[in-house]
Design a protein around this motif. Structure first.
Motif, PDB file in Angstrom:
ATOM      1  N   GLU A   1       0.896   9.691  -5.384  1.00  0.00           N
ATOM      2  CA  GLU A   1       1.169  11.004  -5.178  1.00  0.00           C
ATOM      3  C   GLU A   1       2.278  11.383  -6.189  1.00  0.00           C
ATOM      4  O   GLU A   1       2.105  12.838  -6.440  1.00  0.00           O
ATOM      5  CB  GLU A   1       2.099  11.018  -3.894  1.00  0.00           C
ATOM      6  N   ARG A   2       3.285  10.713  -6.655  1.00  0.00           N
ATOM      7  CA  ARG A   2       4.347  11.215  -7.889  1.00  0.00           C
ATOM      8  C   ARG A   2       3.373  11.678  -8.926  1.00  0.00           C
ATOM      9  O   ARG A   2       3.832  12.764  -9.462  1.00  0.00           O
ATOM     10  CB  ARG A   2       4.972   9.944  -8.365  1.00  0.00           C
ATOM     11  N   ARG A   3       2.448  10.758  -9.278  1.00  0.00           N
ATOM     12  CA  ARG A   3       1.725  11.202 -10.693  1.00  0.00           C
ATOM     13  C   ARG A   3       0.832  12.382 -10.307  1.00  0.00           C
ATOM     14  O   ARG A   3       0.950  13.369 -11.075  1.00  0.00           O
ATOM     15  CB  ARG A   3       0.799  10.080 -10.874  1.00  0.00           C
ATOM     16  N   ARG A   4       0.269  12.603  -9.195  1.00  0.00           N
ATOM     17  CA  ARG A   4      -0.619  13.956  -8.808  1.00  0.00           C
ATOM     18  C   ARG A   4       0.205  14.946  -8.811  1.00  0.00           C
ATOM     19  O   ARG A   4       0.067  15.987  -9.737  1.00  0.00           O
ATOM     20  CB  ARG A   4      -1.276  13.751  -7.446  1.00  0.00           C
TER      21      ARG A   4
ATOM     22  N   PRO B   1       0.895  -1.149  -0.087  1.00  0.00           N
ATOM     23  CA  PRO B   1      -0.127   0.057  -0.085  1.00  0.00           C
ATOM     24  C   PRO B   1       0.914   1.199  -0.071  1.00  0.00           C
ATOM     25  O   PRO B   1       0.483   2.214  -0.611  1.00  0.00           O
ATOM     26  CB  PRO B   1      -0.957  -0.060   1.394  1.00  0.00           C
ATOM     27  N   THR B   2       1.870   1.324   0.596  1.00  0.00           N
ATOM     28  CA  THR B   2       2.930   2.443   0.743  1.00  0.00           C
ATOM     29  C   THR B   2       3.342   2.653  -0.791  1.00  0.00           C
ATOM     30  O   THR B   2       3.478   3.798  -0.995  1.00  0.00           O
ATOM     31  CB  THR B   2       3.833   2.067   1.605  1.00  0.00           C
ATOM     32  N   GLU B   3       3.901   1.578  -1.372  1.00  0.00           N
ATOM     33  CA  GLU B   3       4.205   1.880  -2.837  1.00  0.00           C
ATOM     34  C   GLU B   3       3.319   2.266  -3.552  1.00  0.00           C
ATOM     35  O   GLU B   3       3.354   3.441  -4.491  1.00  0.00           O
ATOM     36  CB  GLU B   3       4.882   0.672  -3.216  1.00  0.00           C
ATOM     37  N   PHE B   4       1.872   1.853  -3.495  1.00  0.00           N
ATOM     38  CA  PHE B   4       0.804   2.482  -4.295  1.00  0.00           C
ATOM     39  C   PHE B   4       0.487   3.828  -4.138  1.00  0.00           C
ATOM     40  O   PHE B   4       0.287   4.624  -4.963  1.00  0.00           O
ATOM     41  CB  PHE B   4      -0.349   1.486  -3.969  1.00  0.00           C
ATOM     42  N   GLY B   5       0.337   4.222  -2.771  1.00  0.00           N
ATOM     43  CA  GLY B   5       0.256   5.584  -2.397  1.00  0.00           C
ATOM     44  C   GLY B   5       1.365   6.536  -2.827  1.00  0.00           C
ATOM     45  O   GLY B   5       0.891   7.562  -3.257  1.00  0.00           O
ATOM     46  N   ALA B   6       2.486   6.155  -2.696  1.00  0.00           N
ATOM     47  CA  ALA B   6       3.931   7.074  -3.323  1.00  0.00           C
ATOM     48  C   ALA B   6       3.642   7.284  -4.940  1.00  0.00           C
ATOM     49  O   ALA B   6       3.877   8.330  -5.250  1.00  0.00           O
ATOM     50  CB  ALA B   6       5.135   6.110  -2.897  1.00  0.00           C
ATOM     51  N   ALA B   7       3.153   6.079  -5.551  1.00  0.00           N
ATOM     52  CA  ALA B   7       2.954   6.278  -7.104  1.00  0.00           C
ATOM     53  C   ALA B   7       1.986   7.199  -7.283  1.00  0.00           C
ATOM     54  O   ALA B   7       1.858   8.013  -8.499  1.00  0.00           O
ATOM     55  CB  ALA B   7       2.728   4.822  -7.826  1.00  0.00           C
TER      56      ALA B   7
ATOM     57  N   LEU C   1      -8.826   3.086  -6.774  1.00  0.00           N
ATOM     58  CA  LEU C   1      -9.020   2.703  -8.049  1.00  0.00           C
ATOM     59  C   LEU C   1      -9.631   4.074  -8.710  1.00  0.00           C
ATOM     60  O   LEU C   1      -8.874   4.318  -9.873  1.00  0.00           O
ATOM     61  CB  LEU C   1      -9.951   1.487  -8.588  1.00  0.00           C
ATOM     62  N   ALA C   2     -10.303   4.736  -7.993  1.00  0.00           N
ATOM     63  CA  ALA C   2     -10.894   6.051  -8.562  1.00  0.00           C
ATOM     64  C   ALA C   2      -9.627   7.271  -8.607  1.00  0.00           C
ATOM     65  O   ALA C   2      -9.395   7.959  -9.513  1.00  0.00           O
ATOM     66  CB  ALA C   2     -12.094   6.494  -7.605  1.00  0.00           C
ATOM     67  N   VAL C   3      -9.051   7.296  -7.441  1.00  0.00           N
ATOM     68  CA  VAL C   3      -7.792   8.050  -7.419  1.00  0.00           C
ATOM     69  C   VAL C   3      -7.041   7.913  -8.609  1.00  0.00           C
ATOM     70  O   VAL C   3      -6.394   8.636  -9.323  1.00  0.00           O
ATOM     71  CB  VAL C   3      -7.197   7.939  -6.263  1.00  0.00           C
ATOM     72  N   ALA C   4      -6.483   6.482  -8.862  1.00  0.00           N
ATOM     73  CA  ALA C   4      -5.800   6.128  -9.937  1.00  0.00           C
ATOM     74  C   ALA C   4      -6.156   6.671 -11.372  1.00  0.00           C
ATOM     75  O   ALA C   4      -5.506   7.161 -12.074  1.00  0.00           O
ATOM     76  CB  ALA C   4      -5.474   4.776 -10.099  1.00  0.00           C
TER      77      ALA C   4
ATOM     78  N   ILE D   1      -7.411  11.088   0.492  1.00  0.00           N
ATOM     79  CA  ILE D   1      -6.344  11.233  -0.514  1.00  0.00           C
ATOM     80  C   ILE D   1      -5.021  11.221   0.355  1.00  0.00           C
ATOM     81  O   ILE D   1      -3.990  10.468  -0.061  1.00  0.00           O
ATOM     82  CB  ILE D   1      -6.389  12.454  -1.284  1.00  0.00           C
ATOM     83  N   GLY D   2      -4.824  12.048   1.357  1.00  0.00           N
ATOM     84  CA  GLY D   2      -3.602  11.913   2.158  1.00  0.00           C
ATOM     85  C   GLY D   2      -3.378  10.420   2.849  1.00  0.00           C
ATOM     86  O   GLY D   2      -2.144  10.057   2.701  1.00  0.00           O
ATOM     87  N   GLU D   3      -4.422  10.009   3.282  1.00  0.00           N
ATOM     88  CA  GLU D   3      -4.225   8.659   3.981  1.00  0.00           C
ATOM     89  C   GLU D   3      -3.481   7.631   3.017  1.00  0.00           C
ATOM     90  O   GLU D   3      -2.936   6.825   3.015  1.00  0.00           O
ATOM     91  CB  GLU D   3      -5.514   8.134   4.479  1.00  0.00           C
ATOM     92  N   LEU D   4      -4.498   7.631   1.732  1.00  0.00           N
ATOM     93  CA  LEU D   4      -4.094   6.752   0.584  1.00  0.00           C
ATOM     94  C   LEU D   4      -2.462   6.982   0.140  1.00  0.00           C
ATOM     95  O   LEU D   4      -1.967   5.852  -0.018  1.00  0.00           O
ATOM     96  CB  LEU D   4      -4.955   6.709  -0.567  1.00  0.00           C
ATOM     97  N   GLU D   5      -2.299   8.253   0.111  1.00  0.00           N
ATOM     98  CA  GLU D   5      -0.885   8.618  -0.242  1.00  0.00           C
ATOM     99  C   GLU D   5       0.163   7.934   0.632  1.00  0.00           C
ATOM    100  O   GLU D   5       1.455   7.598   0.324  1.00  0.00           O
ATOM    101  CB  GLU D   5      -0.649   9.992  -0.588  1.00  0.00           C
ATOM    102  N   ARG D   6      -0.135   7.877   2.157  1.00  0.00           N
ATOM    103  CA  ARG D   6       0.720   7.683   2.952  1.00  0.00           C
ATOM    104  C   ARG D   6       0.688   6.097   3.004  1.00  0.00           C
ATOM    105  O   ARG D   6       1.315   5.609   4.148  1.00  0.00           O
ATOM    106  CB  ARG D   6       0.424   8.265   4.523  1.00  0.00           C
ATOM    107  N   GLY D   7      -0.273   5.438   2.402  1.00  0.00           N
ATOM    108  CA  GLY D   7      -0.150   4.006   2.455  1.00  0.00           C
ATOM    109  C   GLY D   7      -1.146   3.408   3.595  1.00  0.00           C
ATOM    110  O   GLY D   7      -0.896   2.042   3.793  1.00  0.00           O
ATOM    111  N   LYS D   8      -1.966   4.048   3.898  1.00  0.00           N
ATOM    112  CA  LYS D   8      -2.885   3.512   4.904  1.00  0.00           C
ATOM    113  C   LYS D   8      -3.779   2.318   4.197  1.00  0.00           C
ATOM    114  O   LYS D   8      -4.409   2.696   2.947  1.00  0.00           O
ATOM    115  CB  LYS D   8      -4.048   4.358   5.460  1.00  0.00           C
TER     116      LYS D   8
END
Length: 70
Positions: free
Chosen positions: A14-17, A6-12, A54-57, A38-45
């Motif tokens: 955030e980079r794209r955003r 989840p941390t790698e997913f969130g970081a990806a 999936l919607a954020v991606a 969004i912050g929680e997702l980017e931090r890998g929660k």
């Protein structure tokens, strides 16, 4: 890119955003959630719902592709 946590997913995400010069508020508004999510997702929660992830991606123009390991 291979994502394994989840941390790698969130970081990806955030980079794209950031590449798109979008704020967390921009993405949150686009998909109808609170910026905090969004912050929680980017931090890998790991408890963020999959449909939100999936919607954020999609909102930042990333495809999620599942393929079998060989």
């Amino acid at each position: 890119m291979l994502i394994g946590t989840p941390t790698e997913f969130g970081a990806a995400l955030e980079r794209r955003r950031r590449e798109l010069s979008l704020t967390q508020d921009d993405v949150a508004s686009a998909i109808g959630v609170n910026r905090r999510v969004i912050g929680e997702l980017e931090r890998g929660k790991g408890s963020v719902r999959i449909e939100i992830a999936l919607a954020v991606a999609q909102a930042v123009g990333l495809d999620v592709d599942l393929s079998a390991r060989t």
